[in-house]
Design a protein around this motif. Structure first.
Motif, short mmCIF file in Angstrom:
data_model
loop_
_atom_site.label_atom_id
_atom_site.label_comp_id
_atom_site.label_asym_id
_atom_site.label_seq_id
_atom_site.Cartn_x
_atom_site.Cartn_y
_atom_site.Cartn_z
N GLU A 16 0.83 -1.21 0.00
CA GLU A 16 0.00 0.00 0.00
C GLU A 16 0.87 1.26 0.00
OE1 GLU A 16 -3.57 2.13 2.60
OE2 GLU A 16 -2.91 0.09 3.07
N LYS A 17 1.93 1.24 0.78
CA LYS A 17 2.84 2.40 0.81
C LYS A 17 3.45 2.65 -0.57
CE LYS A 17 4.17 1.83 5.68
NZ LYS A 17 5.28 1.51 6.62
N GLN A 18 3.84 1.55 -1.23
CA GLN A 18 4.46 1.68 -2.55
C GLN A 18 3.46 2.22 -3.58
OE1 GLN A 18 6.04 -2.20 -3.46
NE2 GLN A 18 7.57 -2.13 -1.83
N LEU A 19 2.23 1.70 -3.54
CA LEU A 19 1.22 2.11 -4.51
C LEU A 19 0.78 3.56 -4.29
CD1 LEU A 19 -1.00 -1.10 -4.71
CD2 LEU A 19 0.57 -0.23 -6.46
N THR A 20 0.60 3.95 -3.04
CA THR A 20 0.18 5.32 -2.76
C THR A 20 1.28 6.32 -3.11
OG1 THR A 20 0.83 5.00 -0.44
CG2 THR A 20 -1.50 4.74 -0.98
N THR A 21 2.52 5.87 -3.08
CA THR A 21 3.63 6.74 -3.48
C THR A 21 3.71 6.85 -5.00
OG1 THR A 21 4.94 6.18 -1.52
CG2 THR A 21 6.13 7.07 -3.40
N THR A 22 3.62 5.70 -5.66
CA THR A 22 3.71 5.68 -7.13
C THR A 22 2.55 6.44 -7.77
OG1 THR A 22 4.81 3.52 -7.04
CG2 THR A 22 3.83 4.18 -9.15
N TYR A 23 1.37 6.29 -7.22
CA TYR A 23 0.17 6.91 -7.80
C TYR A 23 -0.35 8.03 -6.92
CZ TYR A 23 0.29 2.80 -10.83
OH TYR A 23 0.67 1.83 -11.73
N CYS A 24 0.55 8.74 -6.26
CA CYS A 24 0.16 9.76 -5.29
C CYS A 24 -0.69 10.86 -5.93
CB CYS A 24 1.39 10.36 -4.61
SG CYS A 24 2.56 11.16 -5.73
N GLU A 25 -0.43 11.18 -7.18
CA GLU A 25 -1.20 12.25 -7.83
C GLU A 25 -2.66 11.88 -7.99
OE1 GLU A 25 1.70 14.43 -10.91
OE2 GLU A 25 1.81 12.25 -11.01
N PHE A 26 -2.92 10.62 -8.34
CA PHE A 26 -4.31 10.16 -8.44
C PHE A 26 -5.01 10.22 -7.09
CE2 PHE A 26 -3.37 7.85 -12.51
CZ PHE A 26 -4.45 8.34 -13.23
N PHE A 27 -4.34 9.73 -6.05
CA PHE A 27 -4.96 9.68 -4.74
C PHE A 27 -5.11 11.07 -4.13
CE2 PHE A 27 -3.11 5.27 -4.93
CZ PHE A 27 -4.33 4.64 -5.08
N ASP A 28 -4.19 11.95 -4.46
CA ASP A 28 -4.30 13.33 -3.99
C ASP A 28 -5.53 14.00 -4.62
OD1 ASP A 28 -3.19 15.88 -2.75
OD2 ASP A 28 -3.22 16.44 -4.87
N LEU A 29 -5.74 13.75 -5.91
CA LEU A 29 -6.91 14.31 -6.58
C LEU A 29 -8.19 13.71 -6.00
CD1 LEU A 29 -8.27 15.99 -8.74
CD2 LEU A 29 -7.77 14.19 -10.41
N SER A 30 -8.16 12.42 -5.70
CA SER A 30 -9.33 11.77 -5.11
C SER A 30 -9.70 12.42 -3.78
CB SER A 30 -9.05 10.27 -4.90
OG SER A 30 -8.83 9.62 -6.13
N GLU A 31 -8.69 12.76 -3.00
CA GLU A 31 -8.95 13.41 -1.70
C GLU A 31 -9.56 14.79 -1.88
OE1 GLU A 31 -5.57 13.49 0.84
OE2 GLU A 31 -5.36 11.29 0.92
N ARG A 32 -9.08 15.53 -2.85
CA ARG A 32 -9.62 16.87 -3.08
C ARG A 32 -11.06 16.82 -3.59
NH1 ARG A 32 -5.91 19.23 -7.07
NH2 ARG A 32 -4.72 17.29 -7.05
#
Length: 257
Positions: A16-32
């Motif tokens: 999970e740490k690796q995936l959230t780092t690699t795809y951080c831009e997607f998850f950051d947008l999801s949070e916004r």
């Protein structure tokens, strides 16, 4: 392959740490996007006398919950499960948008609920006929008779998509999520790896993660746009920014591959 616990194994946390780092831009947008819709939901005033009002508000909340549930699975690398939730989110957004955009959307929604309930009751009735001593669902025959007398419309997903003005979305993203929902042959490819000595490939993966994330984001953008319009709240500039960002991420992670 991972340990005997599969996705319940402790090492999934590292994935999970690796995936959230690699795809951080997607998850950051999801949070916004989540924060924006939560803000709208908190400020919304319910009109309990209006079925349309209550339905649109509830569909917005359901869209957000499915969106966040899919994001949680994406972070875990559970892509097939995320696709199933993404499709459920898409269908929910279709209905939200259709009810907001069309005069008879809410009537279609009620008709569909009655038609589905009628089919459920008929199935229970078949069970009762096979098991006459079960004692379940007494008196459903009267409700079956009442509902059978009504002229009920069934609106298919592609029709909801048209009413929601999301035909292109339906022809692309919705189809991409359908195989995993129904357990079709295409969905089984995820579990096989030609380079692996194991029969099944089971565990965290990022295959298709970006596509699902982009689809979920895009669906929620549609939901927020129509929900904000329903409440006369202006969020056009924010949504335009988020849409451009999602398009850019999709081109970078999906189209270019």
């Amino acid at each position: 392959m991972i340990s005997e616990l599969g996705f319940l194994a402790p090492e999934v946390d590292e994935s999970e740490k690796q995936l959230t780092t690699t795809y951080c831009e997607f998850f950051d947008l999801s949070e916004r996007l989540s924060k924006l819709l939560i803000r709208l939901l908190r400020d919304a005033e319910l009109d309990h006398a209006s079925l349309r009002n209550v339905t649109i508000n509830a569909l917005a909340a359901k869209s957000l919950e499915l969106f966040q549930s899919s994001a949680i699975l994406l972070k875990k690398g559970c892509i097939p499960g995320a696709k199933v939730l993404c499709r459920a989110q898409i269908e929910t957004v279709y209905k939200l948008c259709a009810i907001q955009l069309t005069v008879d959307g809410i009537d279609r929604y009620v008709d569909q609920e009655k038609k589905i309930r009628l089919q459920k009751l008929k199935n229970i009735q078949k069970y009762k006929q096979r098991h006459p001593n079960s004692g379940i669902a007494p008196g459903i025959e009267a409700e079956i008779d009442t509902l059978s007398r009504e002229s009920l419309r069934k609106t298919e997903p592609h029709e909801w998509a048209s009413l929601a003005q999301m035909d292109d979305f339906n022809d692309l993203y919705y189809q991409a999520m359908s195989d995993d929902t129904h357990g079709n042959i295409e969905s089984l490819n995820h579990y096989f790896d030609e380079n692996s000595t194991h029969l099944l490939n089971f565990g965290p993966s990022d295959e298709g993660l970006a596509m699902v994330a982009a689809a979920c984001n895009r669906a929620l953008i549609n939901a927020i746009e129509k929900y904000a319009s329903f409440h006369d709240v202006i969020v056009a500039s924010e949504l335009a920014e988020y849409s451009v960002e999602n398009n850019s991420l999709e081109r970078r992670y999906c189209v270019s591959k």
